[in-house]
Design a protein around this motif. Structure first.
Motif, PDB file in Angstrom:
ATOM      1  N   TRP A 146       0.808  -1.219   0.000  1.00 44.40           N
ATOM      2  CA  TRP A 146       0.000   0.000   0.000  1.00 44.40           C
ATOM      3  C   TRP A 146       0.843   1.272   0.000  1.00 44.40           C
ATOM      4  N   LEU A 147       2.165   1.143  -0.087  1.00 51.69           N
ATOM      5  CA  LEU A 147       3.045   2.305  -0.117  1.00 51.69           C
ATOM      6  C   LEU A 147       2.615   3.235  -1.252  1.00 51.69           C
ATOM      7  N   GLY A 148       2.434   4.503  -0.948  1.00 58.91           N
ATOM      8  CA  GLY A 148       2.013   5.480  -1.943  1.00 58.91           C
ATOM      9  C   GLY A 148       0.505   5.642  -2.021  1.00 58.91           C
ATOM     10  N   PHE A 149      -0.247   4.993  -1.100  1.00 57.00           N
ATOM     11  CA  PHE A 149      -1.706   5.137  -1.079  1.00 57.00           C
ATOM     12  C   PHE A 149      -2.048   6.577  -0.719  1.00 57.00           C
ATOM     13  N   ASP A 150      -2.938   7.189  -1.478  1.00 58.77           N
ATOM     14  CA  ASP A 150      -3.331   8.581  -1.267  1.00 58.77           C
ATOM     15  C   ASP A 150      -4.347   8.659  -0.132  1.00 58.77           C
ATOM     16  N   GLY A 151      -3.942   9.249   0.989  1.00 53.95           N
ATOM     17  CA  GLY A 151      -4.836   9.368   2.138  1.00 53.95           C
ATOM     18  C   GLY A 151      -4.626   8.226   3.113  1.00 53.95           C
ATOM     19  N   ALA A 152      -5.580   8.064   3.989  1.00 51.31           N
ATOM     20  CA  ALA A 152      -5.500   7.014   5.002  1.00 51.31           C
ATOM     21  C   ALA A 152      -6.090   5.722   4.447  1.00 51.31           C
ATOM     22  N   LEU A 153      -5.334   4.649   4.574  1.00 50.19           N
ATOM     23  CA  LEU A 153      -5.824   3.333   4.172  1.00 50.19           C
ATOM     24  C   LEU A 153      -6.954   2.949   5.123  1.00 50.19           C
ATOM     25  N   PRO A 154      -8.103   2.486   4.598  1.00 50.97           N
ATOM     26  CA  PRO A 154      -9.187   2.073   5.486  1.00 50.97           C
ATOM     27  C   PRO A 154      -8.692   1.060   6.517  1.00 50.97           C
ATOM     28  N   SER A 155      -9.094   1.248   7.771  1.00 50.05           N
ATOM     29  CA  SER A 155      -8.585   0.416   8.867  1.00 50.05           C
ATOM     30  C   SER A 155      -8.881  -1.063   8.659  1.00 50.05           C
ATOM     31  N   SER A 156     -10.018  -1.401   8.061  1.00 52.13           N
ATOM     32  CA  SER A 156     -10.336  -2.815   7.826  1.00 52.13           C
ATOM     33  C   SER A 156      -9.326  -3.453   6.870  1.00 52.13           C
ATOM     34  N   ILE A 157      -8.878  -2.705   5.886  1.00 49.92           N
ATOM     35  CA  ILE A 157      -7.888  -3.230   4.946  1.00 49.92           C
ATOM     36  C   ILE A 157      -6.520  -3.304   5.613  1.00 49.92           C
ATOM     37  N   GLU A 158      -6.212  -2.327   6.411  1.00 56.11           N
ATOM     38  CA  GLU A 158      -4.953  -2.343   7.159  1.00 56.11           C
ATOM     39  C   GLU A 158      -4.900  -3.568   8.077  1.00 56.11           C
ATOM     40  N   GLN A 159      -5.992  -3.856   8.769  1.00 55.75           N
ATOM     41  CA  GLN A 159      -6.048  -5.008   9.674  1.00 55.75           C
ATOM     42  C   GLN A 159      -5.909  -6.325   8.913  1.00 55.75           C
ATOM     43  N   LEU A 160      -6.600  -6.440   7.781  1.00 51.06           N
ATOM     44  CA  LEU A 160      -6.498  -7.671   6.977  1.00 51.06           C
ATOM     45  C   LEU A 160      -5.077  -7.850   6.450  1.00 51.06           C
TER      46      LEU A 160
END
Length: 176
Positions: free
Chosen positions: A57-71
């Motif tokens: 997800w490096l370079g993702f614009d904004g905050a990565l949704p927490s559910s995706i971060e957790q997965l």
């Protein structure tokens, strides 16, 4: 210039791009490929597990949704880097593509598929959306000037429920 020459050149580039992606991905830990065939090759899909460190997800614009971060942290995300299906006269290419992606994700016990698509590749984006992928935002890769759309494919009811609000957000952010 003869259009057949241009088509041959484009076809060569397309094949070369595919081979370059395959050669790069095949070296990644956990690389996997599934194929569909009848009398010959009908299609294939391949990818690799997303590392739990979130590098994908490096370079993702904004905050990565927490559910995706957790997965991602739990090791439940699998990147599908290519799905190729031969056109079928009866429109079955859609079904083949869906079965390939689901088989690849199921084989790896993934809860979520992830892919990055050049934001200018509107046919690929439309196909992925029609197969159930959700557009969650933009990713910029420092290696080139290309901006990518980040799409995810939830597998299973629990994952779909965790990502419920993303579909509306993603569609409202998508440039028409």
């Amino acid at each position: 210039m003869d259009s057949r020459d241009m088509s041959a050149r484009d076809e060569y580039r397309s094949r070369q791009d595919f081979l370059n992606r395959l050669t790069s991905d095949i070296r990644r830990p956990g690389f996997a490929m599934v194929i569909a065939e009848t009398d010959g090759l009908v299609g294939c899909a391949f990818g690799f597990p997303v590392r739990s460190d979130g590098f994908w997800w490096l370079g993702f614009d904004g905050a990565l949704p927490s559910s995706i971060e957790q997965l991602t942290e739990s090791g439940s995300v699998f990147a599908i880097t290519d799905i190729l299906v031969s056109p079928h006269p009866h429109g079955q290419d859609h079904d083949v593509a869906c079965r390939l992606q689901e088989q690849l994700l199921t084989d790896h016990q993934a809860s979520l598929g992830a892919t990055l698509v050049n934001q200018d590749d509107h046919p690929a984006l439309a196909s992925l959306r029609s197969w159930g992928w959700l557009d969650i935002g933009e990713v910029w890769r420092p290696a080139g000037p290309t901006m990518f759309r980040a799409l995810v494919f939830p597998l299973g009811e629990r994952t779909t429920a965790r990502l419920e609000g993303l579909a509306h957000d993603a569609w409202t952010r998508w440039p028409g």
